[in-house]
Design an enzyme around this catalytic site. Structure first.
Site, mmCIF file in Angstrom:
data_model
loop_
_atom_site.group_PDB
_atom_site.id
_atom_site.type_symbol
_atom_site.label_atom_id
_atom_site.label_comp_id
_atom_site.label_asym_id
_atom_site.label_seq_id
_atom_site.Cartn_x
_atom_site.Cartn_y
_atom_site.Cartn_z
ATOM 1 N N TYR A 1 77.433 7.932 -25.108
ATOM 2 C CA TYR A 1 78.445 7.136 -24.402
ATOM 3 C C TYR A 1 79.821 7.599 -24.830
ATOM 4 O O TYR A 1 80.057 7.820 -26.020
ATOM 5 C CB TYR A 1 78.290 5.643 -24.716
ATOM 6 N N GLU B 1 83.051 6.290 -23.152
ATOM 7 C CA GLU B 1 84.077 5.639 -22.321
ATOM 8 C C GLU B 1 85.460 5.919 -22.885
ATOM 9 O O GLU B 1 85.680 5.813 -24.094
ATOM 10 C CB GLU B 1 83.834 4.134 -22.253
ATOM 11 N N ASP C 1 90.779 17.527 0.011
ATOM 12 C CA ASP C 1 89.411 17.406 -0.489
ATOM 13 C C ASP C 1 88.762 18.765 -0.236
ATOM 14 O O ASP C 1 88.314 19.066 0.872
ATOM 15 C CB ASP C 1 88.685 16.288 0.279
ATOM 16 N N THR D 1 84.019 18.317 -5.190
ATOM 17 C CA THR D 1 82.732 18.195 -5.854
ATOM 18 C C THR D 1 82.519 19.514 -6.595
ATOM 19 O O THR D 1 83.210 20.497 -6.349
ATOM 20 C CB THR D 1 81.592 17.965 -4.850
ATOM 21 N N LYS E 1 78.884 22.445 -4.734
ATOM 22 C CA LYS E 1 78.728 23.132 -3.441
ATOM 23 C C LYS E 1 79.007 24.622 -3.656
ATOM 24 O O LYS E 1 78.275 25.257 -4.404
ATOM 25 C CB LYS E 1 79.627 22.480 -2.399
ATOM 26 N N ARG F 1 75.851 18.531 -9.920
ATOM 27 C CA ARG F 1 76.437 17.499 -9.061
ATOM 28 C C ARG F 1 77.512 16.772 -9.873
ATOM 29 O O ARG F 1 77.269 16.356 -11.005
ATOM 30 C CB ARG F 1 75.369 16.513 -8.606
HETATM 31 N N1 DSN Z 1 77.138 15.359 2.062
HETATM 32 C C1 DSN Z 1 78.091 16.432 1.948
HETATM 33 C C2 DSN Z 1 77.883 17.462 2.976
HETATM 34 O O1 DSN Z 1 76.747 17.788 3.220
HETATM 35 O O2 DSN Z 1 78.825 17.974 3.545
HETATM 36 C C3 DSN Z 1 79.465 15.959 1.877
HETATM 37 O O3 DSN Z 1 79.589 15.099 0.798
#
Ligand code: DSN
Length: 404
Positions: free
Chosen positions: A46, A48, A196, A222, A225, A231
């Site tokens: 933990y 925090e 984003d 994120t 990707k 993730r």
């Molecule tokens: N779910 C994602 C996508 O597939 O584009 C976006 O968060």
């Protein structure tokens, strides 16, 4: 593993990933090093708070991990710590976006974001998302004729609606974004500009797409990707916004950060700073262009006529095949895509007019333009001739095993 049920399912999933072609543009395959950090003892801790200011003892190594991750994040995107701050604690993209609004936009005010069915994201203010009930979305889309952004129309909308923040960066928009033009629009109405870059952050880190940092006040991404990490998510902001953003993440929205995830992100960021990642990012785009061109040659309508990025949208309904039907037929043959609305879609989201294809995962497997032509031919034969070619798909997969 002693838990034979879960062990068996993990092995089956690994086999599924190996024996199918993953064309979902938001998915990728992480390295063994990223997996190792993610599955480490760091999950026991933990933490925090932030480095040096924790609510729990025993964080001497965790502090170093989080600081290193932040340092690598700034370096990967060539940012000076004098100008930019980064928060690496968001659990994923949705809480990251929520934290930005919570930190910068008073409740009930307007956020201008791309409509979901035009390529935006739920968290860009869609009404079914909390971001659309706590704030009011000013929706925008693409031009009906060109299927690309129309910056003059965007300026007119922003001037009439005066949102406090404009969100740029999409999940199903295949074209380059002119961040400079968005900056002019945001300045005209005194709004924050948030990018984003979840879908394309790996392409920015790899120098294959232009960076939004020169123009944005805040950038979210994120990490799983095109960036090819675990993730998770990060929020970059100008240093004067750091306090508001940090407070919104913790204690505003989250509790203890997932330290194993932060360590795995640090590993991915180091990988993304290597020369090999530059070639990867470039190849992702070359592959997407090759796939789009070959599909076009085979008679498929590609939304906006092509792609500049890692993804493309195919209007399958132009040939009488719905997105769901295409998705299902391809899946039966081991080609994994996702059904997707196309701009101004007359069909419902559960059975829209198109499919979304992306090349980040296949490029990680080592595939190049030659293989993209083969994949395009597979897609064409499956959808037009209704053949079953699962064996051929598996043969291609075997030639390009997943390394981790
Ligand atoms: N779910 C994602 C996508 O597939 O584009 C976006 O968060």
């Amino acid at each position: 593993m002693k838990d034979i049920q879960i062990d068996k399912l993990i092995k089956r999933e690994a086999q599924r990933q190996n024996e199918t072609l993953d064309l979902i543009p938001s998915e990728n395959f992480v390295s063994a090093e990223v997996l190792k950090a993610l599955g480490s003892v760091l999950t026991n801790k933990y933490a925090e708070g932030y480095p040096g200011k924790r609510y729990y003892g025993g964080n001497e190594y965790v502090d170093q991990i989080e600081d290193l991750c932040k340092e690598r994040a700034l370096k990967a995107f060539k940012l000076s710590p004098k100008k930019w701050h980064v928060n690496v604690q968001p659990y994923s993209g949705s809480p990251a976006n929520l934290a930005v609004y919570a930190g910068l936009v008073p409740l009930g005010e307007k956020i201008m974001g791309m409509q979901l069915d035009m390529g935006g994201h739920l968290t860009h203010g869609h009404k079914v998302s909390f971001t659309g009930s706590a704030w009011k979305q000013v929706p925008y889309g693409v031009d009906q004729k060109t299927e690309v952004l129309n910056y003059e129309a965007l300026m007119a909308l922003a001037e009439s609606e005066k949102p406090k923040l404009i969100v740029v960066g999409y999940t199903a928009y295949p074209r380059k974004i002119d961040f400079a033009k968005f900056r002019v629009i945001a300045d005209k109405i005194g709004a924050y500009l948030m990018v984003d870059m979840s879908h394309f952050s790996g392409l920015v880190a790899g120098g294959a797409l232009s960076s939004p940092f020169k123009y944005a006040d805040v950038v979210t991404t994120t990490t799983h990707k095109t960036l090819r990490g675990p993730r998770g998510a990060m929020i970059f902001c100008k240093v004067d916004l750091a306090k508001s953003i940090d407070r919104a993440v913790f204690p505003g929205l989250q509790g203890g950060p997932h330290v194993n995830q932060i360590a795995a992100t640090a590993v991915a960021l180091l990988e993304a700073s290597q020369p090999a990642f530059k070639s990867y990012a470039k190849q992702v785009i070359l592959n997407a262009k090759a796939l789009a061109n070959e599909l076009k040659r085979l008679g498929w309508r590609i939304v906006s006529g092509g792609t500049d990025t890692h993804l493309l949208l195919v209007d399958t309904f132009a040939r009488g095949i719905s997105g769901k039907e295409a998705n299902d037929l391809l899946q039966e043959n081991g080609i994994i895509v996702n059904k997707n609305t196309i701009p101004f879609d007359a069909r419902p989201p559960m059975d829209p007019s198109g499919i979304r294809l992306g090349t980040p995962a296949l490029t990680t497997r080592g595939m190049k333009e030659k293989e993209m032509a083969v994949v395009a031919a597979f897609i064409h034969r499956i959808l037009m001739e209704k053949v079953n070619i699962k064996g051929e798909v598996q043969k291609l997969c075997k030639k390009f095993p997943i390394r981790a």
